[in-house]
Design a protein around this motif. Structure first.
Motif, PDB file in Angstrom:
ATOM      1  N   GLN A  53       0.836  -1.201   0.000  1.00 22.98           N
ATOM      2  CA  GLN A  53       0.000   0.000   0.000  1.00 22.98           C
ATOM      3  C   GLN A  53       0.870   1.250   0.000  1.00 22.98           C
ATOM      4  O   GLN A  53       0.400   2.332  -0.311  1.00 22.98           O
ATOM      5  CB  GLN A  53      -0.869   0.051   1.261  1.00 22.98           C
ATOM      6  CG  GLN A  53      -2.013  -0.915   1.307  1.00 22.98           C
ATOM      7  CD  GLN A  53      -2.699  -0.806   2.648  1.00 22.98           C
ATOM      8  OE1 GLN A  53      -2.350  -1.516   3.576  1.00 22.98           O
ATOM      9  NE2 GLN A  53      -3.657   0.094   2.748  1.00 22.98           N
ATOM     10  N   GLU A 109      -6.980   7.455  -3.221  1.00 22.38           N
ATOM     11  CA  GLU A 109      -7.057   7.993  -1.864  1.00 22.38           C
ATOM     12  C   GLU A 109      -5.838   7.605  -1.026  1.00 22.38           C
ATOM     13  O   GLU A 109      -5.453   6.438  -0.964  1.00 22.38           O
ATOM     14  CB  GLU A 109      -8.330   7.482  -1.189  1.00 22.38           C
ATOM     15  CG  GLU A 109      -8.596   8.134   0.143  1.00 22.38           C
ATOM     16  CD  GLU A 109      -9.919   7.706   0.750  1.00 22.38           C
ATOM     17  OE1 GLU A 109     -10.127   8.007   1.929  1.00 22.38           O
ATOM     18  OE2 GLU A 109     -10.730   7.071   0.046  1.00 22.38           O
ATOM     19  N   GLU A 120      -3.998   7.286   2.652  1.00 22.93           N
ATOM     20  CA  GLU A 120      -4.243   7.152   4.090  1.00 22.93           C
ATOM     21  C   GLU A 120      -3.229   7.968   4.876  1.00 22.93           C
ATOM     22  O   GLU A 120      -3.564   8.535   5.907  1.00 22.93           O
ATOM     23  CB  GLU A 120      -4.171   5.687   4.516  1.00 22.93           C
ATOM     24  CG  GLU A 120      -5.367   4.884   4.101  1.00 22.93           C
ATOM     25  CD  GLU A 120      -5.367   3.495   4.702  1.00 22.93           C
ATOM     26  OE1 GLU A 120      -4.418   3.121   5.423  1.00 22.93           O
ATOM     27  OE2 GLU A 120      -6.333   2.768   4.446  1.00 22.93           O
ATOM     28  N   ARG A 178      -4.912   3.736   0.225  1.00 23.93           N
ATOM     29  CA  ARG A 178      -5.934   2.879   0.834  1.00 23.93           C
ATOM     30  C   ARG A 178      -5.847   1.454   0.272  1.00 23.93           C
ATOM     31  O   ARG A 178      -5.994   0.493   0.990  1.00 23.93           O
ATOM     32  CB  ARG A 178      -7.328   3.455   0.600  1.00 23.93           C
ATOM     33  CG  ARG A 178      -8.410   2.615   1.261  1.00 23.93           C
ATOM     34  CD  ARG A 178      -9.730   3.306   1.448  1.00 23.93           C
ATOM     35  NE  ARG A 178      -9.718   4.583   2.102  1.00 23.93           N
ATOM     36  CZ  ARG A 178      -9.613   4.768   3.433  1.00 23.93           C
ATOM     37  NH1 ARG A 178      -9.467   3.751   4.214  1.00 23.93           N
ATOM     38  NH2 ARG A 178      -9.653   5.972   3.945  1.00 23.93           N
TER      39      ARG A 178
END
Length: 136
Positions: free
Chosen positions: A44, A94, A96, A117
């Motif tokens: 990620q 998006e 995080e 994300r």
């Protein structure tokens, strides 16, 4: 034996894997490190090494550093942060977390860690960034 190896994996006791690289994705020894740098296949988080460059230190005629205005330094950083945040969300998705390292060590100075994300978003952003870099 397997339990012992699992217990020490990624610690200073692990003589095979580089614990700092496992935590930070960067090692001060670079390719000269005696331990293995395991690069993840999919994550990620992407690492943009040494991406942030603060304004250069200015010196007077005597070679003494000229104090930098804290507000100018903060403005410079915030402008960079907003630009990189916008670019990464536009090309990846998006976020995080977005972290920028301020460190005197070359292997960490200016590193940007962007955690998306979804793993697929991180991969998409990394691929687009690599294509952009190839154009230069």
């Amino acid at each position: 034996m397997a339990q012992h190896l699992a217990k020490i994996f990624g610690t200073e006791e692990d003589k095979v894997n580089c614990p700092f690289y496992l935590k930070m994705g960067a090692c001060r020894h670079g390719d000269r490190c005696s331990r293995i740098h395991n690069r993840p296949i999919l994550s990620q988080t992407i690492l943009l090494q040494n991406m942030y460059l603060p304004p250069p230190q200015q010196y007077d005629d005597n070679g003494m550093p000229v104090p930098q205005d804290e507000d100018d330094l903060q403005d410079h950083f915030e402008e960079f942060y907003e630009d990189i945040f916008e670019e990464l969300t536009n090309i990846g998705g998006e976020l995080e977390q977005l972290r920028v390292c301020e460190n005197l060590s070359d292997h960490l100075a200016g590193n940007v860690y962007a955690k998306f994300r979804e793993e697929e978003d991180a991969e998409k952003a990394l691929q687009k960034l690599m294509r952009q870099a190839c154009r230069f």
